[in-house]
Design a protein around this motif. Structure first.
Motif, mmCIF file in Angstrom:
data_model
loop_
_atom_site.group_PDB
_atom_site.id
_atom_site.type_symbol
_atom_site.label_atom_id
_atom_site.label_comp_id
_atom_site.label_asym_id
_atom_site.label_seq_id
_atom_site.Cartn_x
_atom_site.Cartn_y
_atom_site.Cartn_z
ATOM 1 N N ALA A 122 -3.192 11.089 3.292
ATOM 2 C CA ALA A 122 -3.084 10.848 4.728
ATOM 3 C C ALA A 122 -2.729 9.385 5.013
ATOM 4 C CB ALA A 122 -4.392 11.231 5.420
ATOM 5 N N ARG A 123 -3.355 8.470 4.290
ATOM 6 C CA ARG A 123 -3.036 7.062 4.505
ATOM 7 C C ARG A 123 -1.616 6.750 4.029
ATOM 8 N NH1 ARG A 123 -4.597 2.027 5.594
ATOM 9 N NH2 ARG A 123 -3.906 0.337 4.214
ATOM 10 N N GLN A 124 -1.184 7.397 2.970
ATOM 11 C CA GLN A 124 0.185 7.168 2.492
ATOM 12 C C GLN A 124 1.190 7.572 3.562
ATOM 13 O OE1 GLN A 124 0.920 5.805 -0.717
ATOM 14 N NE2 GLN A 124 2.920 5.560 0.265
ATOM 15 N N ASP A 125 0.971 8.720 4.206
ATOM 16 C CA ASP A 125 1.855 9.148 5.284
ATOM 17 C C ASP A 125 1.768 8.196 6.475
ATOM 18 O OD1 ASP A 125 3.005 11.320 4.014
ATOM 19 O OD2 ASP A 125 1.482 12.737 4.710
ATOM 20 N N GLN A 126 0.584 7.682 6.741
ATOM 21 C CA GLN A 126 0.410 6.727 7.841
ATOM 22 C C GLN A 126 1.229 5.462 7.586
ATOM 23 O OE1 GLN A 126 -3.542 5.135 8.164
ATOM 24 N NE2 GLN A 126 -3.225 4.331 10.248
ATOM 25 N N LEU A 127 1.184 4.956 6.359
ATOM 26 C CA LEU A 127 1.954 3.760 6.031
ATOM 27 C C LEU A 127 3.447 4.038 6.046
ATOM 28 C CD1 LEU A 127 -0.203 2.306 3.099
ATOM 29 C CD2 LEU A 127 -0.158 1.561 5.484
ATOM 30 N N ALA A 128 3.856 5.225 5.576
ATOM 31 C CA ALA A 128 5.281 5.573 5.585
ATOM 32 C C ALA A 128 5.804 5.674 7.008
ATOM 33 C CB ALA A 128 5.498 6.879 4.830
ATOM 34 N N ALA A 129 4.960 6.147 7.913
ATOM 35 C CA ALA A 129 5.370 6.258 9.320
ATOM 36 C C ALA A 129 5.548 4.894 9.974
ATOM 37 C CB ALA A 129 4.346 7.084 10.097
ATOM 38 N N ALA A 130 4.948 3.863 9.394
ATOM 39 C CA ALA A 130 5.069 2.515 9.960
ATOM 40 C C ALA A 130 6.438 1.907 9.700
ATOM 41 C CB ALA A 130 3.979 1.613 9.383
ATOM 42 N N GLY A 131 7.231 2.524 8.835
ATOM 43 C CA GLY A 131 8.585 2.041 8.616
ATOM 44 C C GLY A 131 8.849 1.647 7.182
ATOM 45 N N PRO A 132 10.135 1.535 6.813
ATOM 46 C CA PRO A 132 10.508 1.198 5.425
ATOM 47 C C PRO A 132 10.096 -0.201 5.008
ATOM 48 C CG PRO A 132 12.430 1.171 6.856
ATOM 49 C CD PRO A 132 11.308 1.728 7.669
ATOM 50 N N ASN A 133 9.789 -1.070 5.972
ATOM 51 C CA ASN A 133 9.327 -2.409 5.601
ATOM 52 C C ASN A 133 7.924 -2.383 5.011
ATOM 53 O OD1 ASN A 133 8.474 -1.669 8.261
ATOM 54 N ND2 ASN A 133 7.732 -3.751 8.562
ATOM 55 N N VAL A 134 7.218 -1.245 5.201
ATOM 56 C CA VAL A 134 5.879 -1.076 4.624
ATOM 57 C C VAL A 134 5.984 -0.287 3.326
ATOM 58 C CG1 VAL A 134 3.566 -0.158 4.987
ATOM 59 C CG2 VAL A 134 4.817 -1.189 6.900
ATOM 60 N N THR A 135 6.530 0.920 3.393
ATOM 61 C CA THR A 135 6.746 1.747 2.194
ATOM 62 C C THR A 135 7.716 2.862 2.515
ATOM 63 O OG1 THR A 135 5.686 3.113 0.500
ATOM 64 C CG2 THR A 135 4.777 3.239 2.705
ATOM 65 N N ASN A 136 8.450 3.279 1.505
ATOM 66 C CA ASN A 136 9.351 4.430 1.629
ATOM 67 C C ASN A 136 8.734 5.696 1.057
ATOM 68 O OD1 ASN A 136 11.625 3.126 2.839
ATOM 69 N ND2 ASN A 136 12.112 2.190 0.858
ATOM 70 N N ALA A 137 7.575 5.557 0.424
ATOM 71 C CA ALA A 137 6.936 6.690 -0.259
ATOM 72 C C ALA A 137 6.008 7.424 0.690
ATOM 73 C CB ALA A 137 6.168 6.206 -1.477
ATOM 74 N N ARG A 138 6.126 8.740 0.707
ATOM 75 C CA ARG A 138 5.211 9.576 1.482
ATOM 76 C C ARG A 138 4.114 10.105 0.554
ATOM 77 N NH1 ARG A 138 7.138 9.884 6.427
ATOM 78 N NH2 ARG A 138 5.417 11.292 6.971
ATOM 79 N N ALA A 139 3.307 11.010 1.073
ATOM 80 C CA ALA A 139 2.164 11.515 0.305
ATOM 81 C C ALA A 139 2.602 12.085 -1.040
ATOM 82 C CB ALA A 139 1.430 12.582 1.114
ATOM 83 N N PHE A 140 1.878 11.709 -2.072
ATOM 84 C CA PHE A 140 2.090 12.145 -3.446
ATOM 85 C C PHE A 140 3.440 11.687 -4.011
ATOM 86 C CE2 PHE A 140 -0.848 15.334 -1.638
ATOM 87 C CZ PHE A 140 -1.937 15.075 -2.442
ATOM 88 N N GLN A 141 4.036 10.693 -3.380
ATOM 89 C CA GLN A 141 5.232 10.066 -3.918
ATOM 90 C C GLN A 141 4.925 8.657 -4.429
ATOM 91 O OE1 GLN A 141 8.086 10.218 -0.711
ATOM 92 N NE2 GLN A 141 8.603 12.365 -1.103
ATOM 93 N N SER A 142 3.654 8.311 -4.456
ATOM 94 C CA SER A 142 3.231 6.982 -4.896
ATOM 95 C C SER A 142 2.135 7.119 -5.943
ATOM 96 C CB SER A 142 2.709 6.172 -3.703
ATOM 97 O OG SER A 142 2.075 4.980 -4.140
ATOM 98 N N TYR A 143 2.116 6.181 -6.882
ATOM 99 C CA TYR A 143 1.059 6.160 -7.887
ATOM 100 C C TYR A 143 -0.300 5.797 -7.287
ATOM 101 C CZ TYR A 143 4.233 6.713 -11.851
ATOM 102 O OH TYR A 143 5.127 7.217 -12.765
ATOM 103 N N HIS A 144 -0.320 5.310 -6.049
ATOM 104 C CA HIS A 144 -1.593 5.003 -5.394
ATOM 105 C C HIS A 144 -2.454 6.266 -5.261
ATOM 106 C CE1 HIS A 144 -1.344 0.787 -4.097
ATOM 107 N NE2 HIS A 144 -0.031 0.979 -3.952
ATOM 108 N N GLN A 145 -1.800 7.431 -5.034
ATOM 109 C CA GLN A 145 -2.565 8.664 -4.862
ATOM 110 C C GLN A 145 -3.262 9.108 -6.153
ATOM 111 O OE1 GLN A 145 0.701 9.221 -2.389
ATOM 112 N NE2 GLN A 145 -0.915 7.772 -1.898
ATOM 113 N N TYR A 146 -2.855 8.547 -7.260
ATOM 114 C CA TYR A 146 -3.423 8.937 -8.559
ATOM 115 C C TYR A 146 -4.263 7.825 -9.167
ATOM 116 C CZ TYR A 146 0.135 12.515 -7.915
ATOM 117 O OH TYR A 146 0.896 13.532 -7.410
ATOM 118 N N GLY A 147 -4.526 6.786 -8.393
ATOM 119 C CA GLY A 147 -5.323 5.672 -8.899
ATOM 120 C C GLY A 147 -4.623 4.867 -9.965
ATOM 121 N N LEU A 148 -3.297 4.933 -9.978
ATOM 122 C CA LEU A 148 -2.506 4.262 -11.003
ATOM 123 C C LEU A 148 -1.709 3.090 -10.441
ATOM 124 C CD1 LEU A 148 -1.221 7.442 -12.862
ATOM 125 C CD2 LEU A 148 -2.775 5.729 -13.807
ATOM 126 N N ALA A 149 -2.055 2.620 -9.255
ATOM 127 C CA ALA A 149 -1.342 1.507 -8.651
ATOM 128 C C ALA A 149 -2.301 0.716 -7.768
ATOM 129 C CB ALA A 149 -0.146 1.997 -7.835
#
Length: 279
Positions: free
Chosen positions: A192-219
């Motif tokens: 949910a937070r990943q989608d929230q950050l993606a909605a803030a624009g590409p200057n924050v992140t281009n990755a949506r939910a489960f497209q980032s290693y953050h969701q797996y504790g690897l980043a």
């Protein structure tokens, strides 16, 4: 001993090539084995009867067989010579060059070993630093650069154990070697937070939910502490130098650094894993 082994190998290889290339050679060997059995069976009778005539015939027959073998080899002398060269040259070259093999001097070379990386590989377990006050991450200066940082997770326990140990090792090296105090800005990130950050624009992140290693504790995203303040901006020359050192150190322990991306993220590191993110 080594020379004897090489010579034995050569003789056996020559014999095998002779049997393989020349049908007449195989016939001679087979015939010789049959005659050998016959001679062993008849030898006792020869000794008892004192008959030397038959023994002489056997000798003549054996001699004629050897003569035929020699004639066969001489008839195919060039092919035999080529086969012998192919068999003898490789082991001979290996023997002659044995004193110049690079591995002999390998133990004499000096290698730079990072003691901290070595300790990590030996099983040293690094402990996360104490948690910092939440207000430190919500100051006006920090909010201007990272407006959504207040809702970030800085719980080391939610990170992958291997990744967390590597990142803690980076923190330790940055402090002990380079004099930089590192701070974890955000580790695990919920979908949910990943989608929230993606909605803030590409200057924050281009990755949506489960497209980032953050969701797996690897980043994780990290920054610096300096004189009681959180320093994030790479426009600060001191911080930019720290980010470069941070990237080099992170890569030295097997992490991927976001500073090498097209959309540079200097404080980001991750530990790529196969079959994660659908790769």
């Amino acid at each position: 001993m080594f020379v004897a082994l090489v010579l034995m190998y050569f003789l056996l290889a020559c014999f095998a090539c002779w049997l393989l290339l020349f049908p007449g050679g195989r016939a001679i060997v087979l015939h010789t084995l049959v005659n050998l059995g016959w001679r062993m069976q008849r030898r006792a009778q020869h000794l008892k009867g004192g008959s030397g005539a038959q023994w002489q015939r056997v000798q003549r027959y054996t001699g004629s067989g050897m003569a035929r073998a020699w004639q066969l080899l001489w008839r195919h002398r060039w092919l035999s010579l080529a086969g012998s060269v192919l068999v003898i040259v490789p082991p001979l070259l290996a023997w002659l060059s044995s004193d110049r093999i690079a591995l002999r001097g390998y133990a004499d070379q000096q290698h730079v070993i990072n003691d901290q990386v070595s300790d990590l590989l030996k099983g040293e377990q690094l402990v996360p630093p104490p948690a910092l006050p939440p207000l430190l991450f919500s100051t006006a200066e920090v909010t201007q650069l990272r407006p959504l940082l207040g809702g970030a997770s800085r719980n080391w326990q939610l990170l992958d154990h291997d990744y967390a140990q590597r990142l803690l090792l980076v923190f330790k090296i940055m402090k002990d070697v380079h004099g930089y105090d590192m701070v974890l800005l955000e580790g695990y990130r919920s979908p949910a937070r990943q989608d929230q950050l993606a909605a803030a624009g590409p200057n924050v992140t281009n990755a949506r939910a489960f497209q980032s290693y953050h969701q797996y504790g690897l980043a994780a995203d990290c920054a610096f502490m300096h004189e009681g303040k959180l320093i994030i901006s790479e426009k600060n020359a001191w911080a930019m130098r720290g980010y470069r050192l941070y990237g080099v150190t992170a890569e030295s322990v097997g992490l991927r650094w976001g500073g090498r991306w097209t959309m540079m993220d200097f404080g980001h590191t991750e530990l790529p894993q196969p079959r994660v993110l659908g790769k």
